[in-house]
Design an enzyme around this catalytic site. Structure first.
Site, short mmCIF file in Angstrom:
data_model
loop_
_atom_site.label_atom_id
_atom_site.label_comp_id
_atom_site.label_asym_id
_atom_site.label_seq_id
_atom_site.Cartn_x
_atom_site.Cartn_y
_atom_site.Cartn_z
N HIS A 107 65.94 140.68 34.99
CA HIS A 107 64.86 141.63 35.28
C HIS A 107 65.20 143.00 34.70
O HIS A 107 66.34 143.30 34.36
CB HIS A 107 64.62 141.74 36.78
CG HIS A 107 65.77 142.35 37.54
ND1 HIS A 107 66.94 141.66 37.80
CD2 HIS A 107 65.93 143.59 38.08
CE1 HIS A 107 67.76 142.43 38.47
NE2 HIS A 107 67.19 143.61 38.65
N ASP A 109 64.58 146.99 35.96
CA ASP A 109 64.30 147.65 37.23
C ASP A 109 62.95 148.36 37.24
O ASP A 109 62.61 149.10 36.32
CB ASP A 109 65.41 148.65 37.57
CG ASP A 109 66.71 147.96 37.95
OD1 ASP A 109 66.64 146.82 38.44
OD2 ASP A 109 67.78 148.56 37.73
N HIS A 266 68.88 142.78 32.99
CA HIS A 266 70.21 142.50 33.51
C HIS A 266 70.14 141.42 34.58
O HIS A 266 69.07 141.09 35.10
CB HIS A 266 70.87 143.78 34.06
CG HIS A 266 70.08 144.45 35.15
ND1 HIS A 266 68.97 145.21 34.91
CD2 HIS A 266 70.25 144.46 36.50
CE1 HIS A 266 68.48 145.67 36.04
NE2 HIS A 266 69.24 145.22 37.04
N ARG A 281 73.65 152.17 44.03
CA ARG A 281 72.72 152.24 42.91
C ARG A 281 71.77 153.42 43.04
O ARG A 281 71.19 153.65 44.10
CB ARG A 281 71.89 150.95 42.83
CG ARG A 281 71.05 150.86 41.56
CD ARG A 281 70.19 149.61 41.56
NE ARG A 281 68.83 149.90 41.96
CZ ARG A 281 67.81 149.03 41.86
NH1 ARG A 281 68.02 147.81 41.40
NH2 ARG A 281 66.60 149.36 42.25
#
Length: 290
Positions: A107, A109, A266, A281
């Site tokens: 995917h 983000d 990723h 994150r």
């Protein structure tokens, strides 16, 4: 550090880790208030290599956020709760009790938002003794490897990207899918827009290069049904993840990855069932794809 030093940089050293994308950057402490000329070189490295890695960093949520804010507005995840004291920081945790991991499919983000993420900054806090690596793939190369005929066909297509319908989730919402599988807190997105339409082939606003814009959020093509769209989506996803387009990073405590969501996907590998992995994150807002 593998790879040769790039002599174009004056303040940092950059060494490639794979032929397709990815480089390790040394000679910089991200916990400091970096001068603009150092930040400019980090930007050059990111644009050149799509994902860059830093080892042996000592960051707090505050210093990670300070670095991220140098790149733009911070994005709040509409489905996952951030840290109590730092809601902009998403603490990604997988324990031995969890049945799956967060981010365990290909995917990009926040592709489902009107302004998909420009960059993601992921910091390793607690790393398994083995496993827990992350893969990235270069979507510039994925586009360029398509035949001219396929490129022309895709050029006019737009994708409908949904935040709660990863193809691997069997049509369930995130809350339903994650309910008994992870310990992280899933929240209701409320009025936040979680379905958006974007060009399937997007132009990077800084490099001018064209990239295939696919990933787990891609639900269907505009003006097509999901059933009509699925065969082509499946082909493009398999094509984009070809090994020659990818790199793999082995984490250690204190490692940080910074990747460009405008030209990469990723995949967080879930191969450490008896151990714990904790990451912090921060995601930086992007612009409207064109």
């Amino acid at each position: 550090m593998d790879g040769l030093r790039n002599s174009e940089y004056r303040h940092i050293e950059v060494g490639r880790i794979a032929g397709s994308l990815g480089a390790e950057v040394t000679g910089v402490d991200l916990g400091q208030d970096l001068p603009d000329d150092v930040l400019d070189e980090i930007r050059q490295a990111l644009l050149a290599h799509c994902v860059i890695f830093f080892r042996d960093q000592r960051l707090t949520p505050e210093t990670q956020l300070a670095f991220a804010r140098r790149w733009g507005e911070i994005h709040l995840h509409p489905y996952m709760a951030g840290m109590d004291d730092h809601p902009e920081v998403l603490e990604i945790v997988k324990t031995p009790a969890d049945k799956t991991n967060f981010g365990g499919s290909w995917h990009s983000d926040q592709a489902f938002t009107p302004r998909p993420a420009m960059g993601t900054i992921l910091y390793g806090k607690e790393i398994p003794s083995a496993g827990g690596d992350t893969l990235w793939t270069n979507l510039y190369l994925a586009y360029e490897a398509l035949s001219p005929g396929m490129q022309r066909m895709l050029d006019g297509l737009k994708g409908v990207y949904r935040g709660d319908n990863f193809s691997s989730h069997d049509g369930k919402t995130r809350k339903e899918f994650y309910a008994d599988k992870i310990g992280m807190k899933v929240v209701d997105p409320g009025s936040t827009q979680t379905v958006s339409t974007h060009p399937l082939i997007r132009t990077h606003p800084e490099t001018g290069r064209r990239a295939l814009f696919v990933g787990g959020h891609l639900h269907r093509f505009e003006e097509m049904t999901e059933a009509e769209s699925r065969p082509l989506i499946d082909f493009l996803m398999q094509h984009a993840a070809r090994p020659e387009f990818t790199c793999r990073f082995r984490w250690a405590s204190g490692s940080l990855a910074f990747w460009d969501n405008r030209c990469t996907m990723h995949f967080a590998i879930n191969d450490y069932p008896a151990e714990t992995r904790v990451m912090h994150r921060v995601t930086v807002c992007g612009d409207v794809p064109f």
